[in-house]
Design an enzyme around this catalytic site. Structure first.
Site, PDB file in Angstrom:
ATOM      1  N   ASP A 405       0.905  -1.189   0.157  1.00 38.35           N
ATOM      2  CA  ASP A 405      -0.102   0.065  -0.091  1.00 38.35           C
ATOM      3  C   ASP A 405       0.924   1.295  -0.115  1.00 38.35           C
ATOM      4  OD1 ASP A 405      -2.130   1.585   0.226  1.00 38.35           O
ATOM      5  OD2 ASP A 405      -2.366   1.149   2.367  1.00 38.35           O
ATOM      6  N   GLU A 408       2.738   5.120  -3.832  1.00 36.61           N
ATOM      7  CA  GLU A 408       2.689   6.078  -4.740  1.00 36.61           C
ATOM      8  C   GLU A 408       4.060   6.863  -5.020  1.00 36.61           C
ATOM      9  OE1 GLU A 408       0.201   5.562  -2.655  1.00 36.61           O
ATOM     10  OE2 GLU A 408      -0.927   4.681  -4.203  1.00 36.61           O
ATOM     11  N   ASP A 488      -8.899   3.699  -2.447  1.00 37.49           N
ATOM     12  CA  ASP A 488      -9.861   4.076  -1.572  1.00 37.49           C
ATOM     13  C   ASP A 488     -11.289   4.763  -1.905  1.00 37.49           C
ATOM     14  OD1 ASP A 488      -8.112   3.427   0.452  1.00 37.49           O
ATOM     15  OD2 ASP A 488      -7.337   5.389   0.904  1.00 37.49           O
TER      16      ASP A 488
HETATM   17  O1  MIG Z   1      -3.521   6.123   4.588  1.00 33.06           O
HETATM   18  O2  MIG Z   1      -3.484   0.674   5.509  1.00 33.06           O
HETATM   19  O3  MIG Z   1      -5.960   2.091   0.406  1.00 33.06           O
HETATM   20  O4  MIG Z   1      -6.804  -0.102   1.646  1.00 33.06           O
HETATM   21  O5  MIG Z   1      -6.736   0.107   4.546  1.00 33.06           O
HETATM   22  C1  MIG Z   1      -4.387   4.682   4.443  1.00 33.06           C
HETATM   23  C2  MIG Z   1      -4.714   1.411   5.660  1.00 33.06           C
HETATM   24  C3  MIG Z   1      -3.770   3.724   4.416  1.00 33.06           C
HETATM   25  C4  MIG Z   1      -4.863   2.975   2.419  1.00 33.06           C
HETATM   26  C5  MIG Z   1      -5.415   1.823   1.732  1.00 33.06           C
HETATM   27  C6  MIG Z   1      -6.505   0.986   2.433  1.00 33.06           C
HETATM   28  C7  MIG Z   1      -6.020   0.564   3.634  1.00 33.06           C
HETATM   29  C8  MIG Z   1      -5.206   1.649   4.513  1.00 33.06           C
HETATM   30  N1  MIG Z   1      -4.331   2.495   3.629  1.00 33.06           N
END
Ligand code: MIG
Length: 812
Positions: A405, A408, A488
């Protein structure tokens, strides 16, 4: 007739004579090179159906790519060069590039001279010192797709997009940019003509489809050189395969990743994870995967475990395994900046000096979940190897897959949401000159390289296990390393509808393993109806994961009481019954790059000729070439809606009924998602299991839907290892023919290939659409009896497994 010759010294001289002011030379026999003023141009053909065009200012550009391997990038074909009045034609046997040497305007046509892609009149290419801008003609009858997970309608026409990987929590229906940058588009016009354009550029770029300039496609980037490929083919499928040839195919997924997945930010304790598993099993909700989000970690530090809340991860993994569930762990890339705290990932990373740098040479530190964090420089081989090693302990425990995650990369507390553009990365990789590169250049590939490191690490840690990696950010070609999801989203009907557009466009952009957060991640709790409908549609998406954010009421399958749960269970069960078909699609995708989830026009390009909005099929999608899923374009509305099928004679998947008409009026019902089967489809289905790890018991079902082009195939293997590459698979083609009255059928089972042992010993053959008054059945000359179900017009027969060629005939 234009005079023509192969490019070489002779062609160079010829062209040189023609345009004396522009010195021309052939760099090699198969790349056409021209320098005009400041601009350097190279044209080559990497395949008969793919040309590559490169332009740069002042200098010969480096030939490097994160998306296309050097092997593929090489010019493989000799261009056939001719001159026609003022234009230079460079031809393969499928397409012609026509270049005006005075203006450098380029027009690409097919062999019949029909334009596939042409520069707009006026200045078509402009360099602005850093980056460049290009203008191409957008014919009025053309539609555009691709660019990965962009918001807005399915068709990109009249929209404009930026490519800059961005963490966009709770994005809206039109928010841009989002998490991925995939600079590939598919163009398709209402005569069925199609082309692909892949601009291999990692800098912040844009695609404007006639939004700021009428009927003109404006494309540009903030940096780098012009380097793009144009592909042609008989139809959109050829374009998608050509793009797959350029950027690679997704490796065959572990089968369990195609099962139902349950996730939440976060299940907070080991007991809570266990209780989710127990409820799934107690309620007979088939499922394969549970996820643990950031809270299993110690203070959000990647590769640590909060042992208070999760005292025995090893036991948890094996408990889940005993329930045929795989565990996927989130492992974000931001390593806590925690010197002298016995935090190994920081200490070892620092010792190997693999974090990205500030311009002054110090480590770049940004705030993310663990607080101050440092960022592995994934464009360095050593950093990727180091990253892979961080997974060793989890791999030893048998953790099934990993979730990348925030790559980016997302950085908190700064308006840009990411690193400063002058942060310094180093590229050390095969096919690259070792060099420093700014974050401005590396930003859009960072997430892909993160997932590549995870994937390659898994191959090292568990060599004969197919990795499963889920990434949020990526770039073109990222399908080689990871599945992805749309980030999200929100719990709204608009996002349920949007999900289809996003997933279909991701599939057209090379990413076949794609899903969205079922039920919606952010926002208010989804209504019971919304979650039910979302699960129904999700059951036919490639990745099927229910996931929702913190501080939101529970969103698992059972939360709205037994009636809703029963509907949802029925759809999840159907997916498991269909698993042999879905898995065979995945295997096909690993060879041909065609997505599992497809727009109707991929199989039926003629739908775009049926007026506006893709003939009304925007909200429909196909799973492979055989199933058409037709949710309402207004998913919250009780109004009846029109479904238009590609032809007459399709079958209702649920009732087996053969439909005499292609136009259908559908009155929405909560428990019903319309699904149709192509006449001529042969689908394999299996008895219900609660997990793909369970061996089905009972016969393999082979459903034959009588119609033209009647064929299908079986593909099976162990679902988890690479043994299929050494022959441990099972493949068999099946075809059938029927007469117009559908009362005479012959069926052929081809030879069975591979050494994988079938789990079934019986086959139940179900023929849909048979219209005979009676059924006389023979198998290889021997009489058989079947069961004739008049209401469903199905004829079923039970047979011993057909491991060899066999011929069946059915007649009245
Ligand atoms: O700043 O890890 O898109 O699926 O549950 C949020 C927590 C960070 C974003 C991801 C989401 C995940 C969440 N993450």
């Amino acid at each position: 007739m234009p005079k023509s010759t192969y490019l070489g010294l002779c062609a160079s001289t010829l062209i040189l004579g023609l345009i004396a002011a522009s010195p021309v030379m052939a760099k090699s026999s198969d790349t056409y090179v021209l320098d005009k003023g400041h601009v350097h141009l190279e044209i080559s053909a990497v395949r008969d159906d793919i040309v590559r065009i490169r332009m740069s200012e002042h200098k010969k550009a480096r030939d490097e790519s994160f998306a296309v391997s050097s092997e593929v990038r090489k010019a493989h074909l000799t261009l056939h060069v001719s001159t026609d009045h003022k234009l230079i034609s460079l031809a393969t046997s499928s397409l012609i590039v026509k270049l005006d040497p005075k203006t450098l305007a380029i027009r690409i046509t097919d062999m019949q001279g029909q334009v596939l892609l042409a520069d707009a009149s006026g200045q078509a290419v402009r360099f602005d010192g850093q980056g460049f801008h290009m203008r191409k003609v957008m014919p009025q009858n053309a539609h555009y797709f691709g660019l990965g997970d962009k918001t807005g309608p399915l068709d990109r026409r009249d929209q404009a997009f930026s490519l800059w990987n961005t963490d966009n929590f709770g994005f809206g229906d039109y928010t841009d940019p989002l998490y991925k940058s995939i600079p590939f588009i598919l163009g398709l016009d209402n005569t069925g003509k199609s082309f692909g354009l892949f601009m291999d550029n990692t800098w912040r770029s844009y695609f404007d489809f006639g939004k700021s300039e009428r009927d003109t496609l404006n494309i540009g980037a903030e940096g780098g050189d012009i380097d793009y490929y144009v592909m042609t083919g008989k139809g959109p499928k050829d374009i998608i395969s050509a793009y797959g040839y350029l950027t690679g195919h997704a490796p065959l997924t572990p089968e369990w990743a195609l099962g139902f997945q349950q996730s939440h930010w976060s299940y907070m304790t080991q007991g809570e994870v266990k209780s989710i598993a127990d409820t799934l099993r107690k309620d007979h909700i088939p499922a394969d995967v549970l996820y643990m989000d950031i809270d299993y970690q110690d203070h959000n530090k990647p590769f640590s475990v909060n042992t208070q809340a999760f005292p025995d991860l090893k036991a948890l993994v094996s408990d889940l395994k005993a329930q045929d569930l795989h565990l996927v762990l989130i492992t974000d890339l931001h390593i806590a900046h925690a010197p002298n705290q016995q935090y190994k990932p920081y200490d070892s990373g620092e010792a190997s000096d693999i974090f990205v740098k500030n311009p002054d040479g110090s480590d770049f530190v940004g705030k993310v979940w663990p607080g101050d964090a440092v960022f592995p420089d994934f464009s360095r081989k050593v950093a990727r190897q180091w990253w892979g090693q961080q997974y060793k302990d989890f791999a030893k425990l048998g953790v099934g897959g990993f979730w990348n995650d925030m790559d980016e990369p997302s950085v908190f507390e700064v308006a840009t949401k990411t690193m400063p553009l002058d942060v310094v990365h180093t590229i050390e990789d095969d096919g690259f000159t070792t060099r420093k590169a700014s974050h401005a250049e590396m930003h859009n590939v960072y997430g892909m390289l993160n997932s590549r490191a995870t994937y390659e690490g898994a191959l090292v840690n568990t060599p004969n296990t197919r990795p499963f990696v889920l990434t949020r950010a990526s770039y073109a070609g990222g399908q080689k390393y990871a599945a992805t999801w749309t980030g999200d989203n929100s719990s709204t009907y608009a996002h349920l509808k949007l999900a289809t557009y996003m997933l279909v466009n991701l599939g057209l952009s090379g990413f076949s393993y794609v899903g969205d957060d079922i039920g919606g991640f952010a926002g208010n709790q989804p209504s019971a109806d919304l979650l039910t409908r979302w699960i129904e549609i999700g059951a036919f998406n490639p990745i099927f994961r229910d996931h929702y954010q913190k501080d939101k009421p529970a969103q698992e399958v059972w939360v709205n009481g037994p009636d809703h749960e029963a509907i949802r269970r029925r759809y999840i069960e159907e997916r498991y019954r269909l698993m042999p078909y879905i898995y065979a699609l995945a295997e096909e995708n690993s060879r041909n790059g065609l997505p599992l989830m497809r727009p109707v026009f991929l199989s039926y390009p003629e739908v775009v000729a049926k007026g506006d909005h893709l003939g009304g099929t925007d909200d429909q999608f196909m799973l492979g070439d055989n199933l058409l899923i037709a949710p309402s374009s207004a998913p919250e509305s009780p109004q009846a809606y029109d479904i238009s099928l590609p032809s007459k004679g399709w079958y209702d998947y649920w009732t087996s009924q053969r439909l005499d008409e292609a136009a259908i009026k559908e009155t929405p019902r909560l428990d019903h998602l319309p699904v149709f089967v192509r006449p001529g489809a042969i689908l394999a289905k299996q008895p219900l299991v609660q997990s793909t790890m369970q061996t089905p018991s009972g016969p393999l079902e082979i459903h034959v839907y009588l119609g033209p082009d009647c064929q299908g195939h079986l593909y099976f293997d162990d679902g988890v290892s690479f043994d299929y590459k050494k022959g441990a698979y099972l493949r068999q083609n099946i075809s059938c023919q029927s007469n117009a009255a559908l009362d005479k059928v012959s069926l052929d089972f081809g030879p069975r290939e591979g050494q994988y042992h079938a789990w079934w010993s019986q086959i139940r053959l179900i023929i849909h659409g048979y219209r005979g008054q009676s059924a006389h059945i023979t198998q290889d000359g021997h009489a058989l009896t079947g069961q004739w179900d008049v209401t469903n017009q199905t004829l079923s027969l039970d047979l011993a497994d057909l491991a060899h060629q066999s011929h069946l005939e059915i007649k009245s």
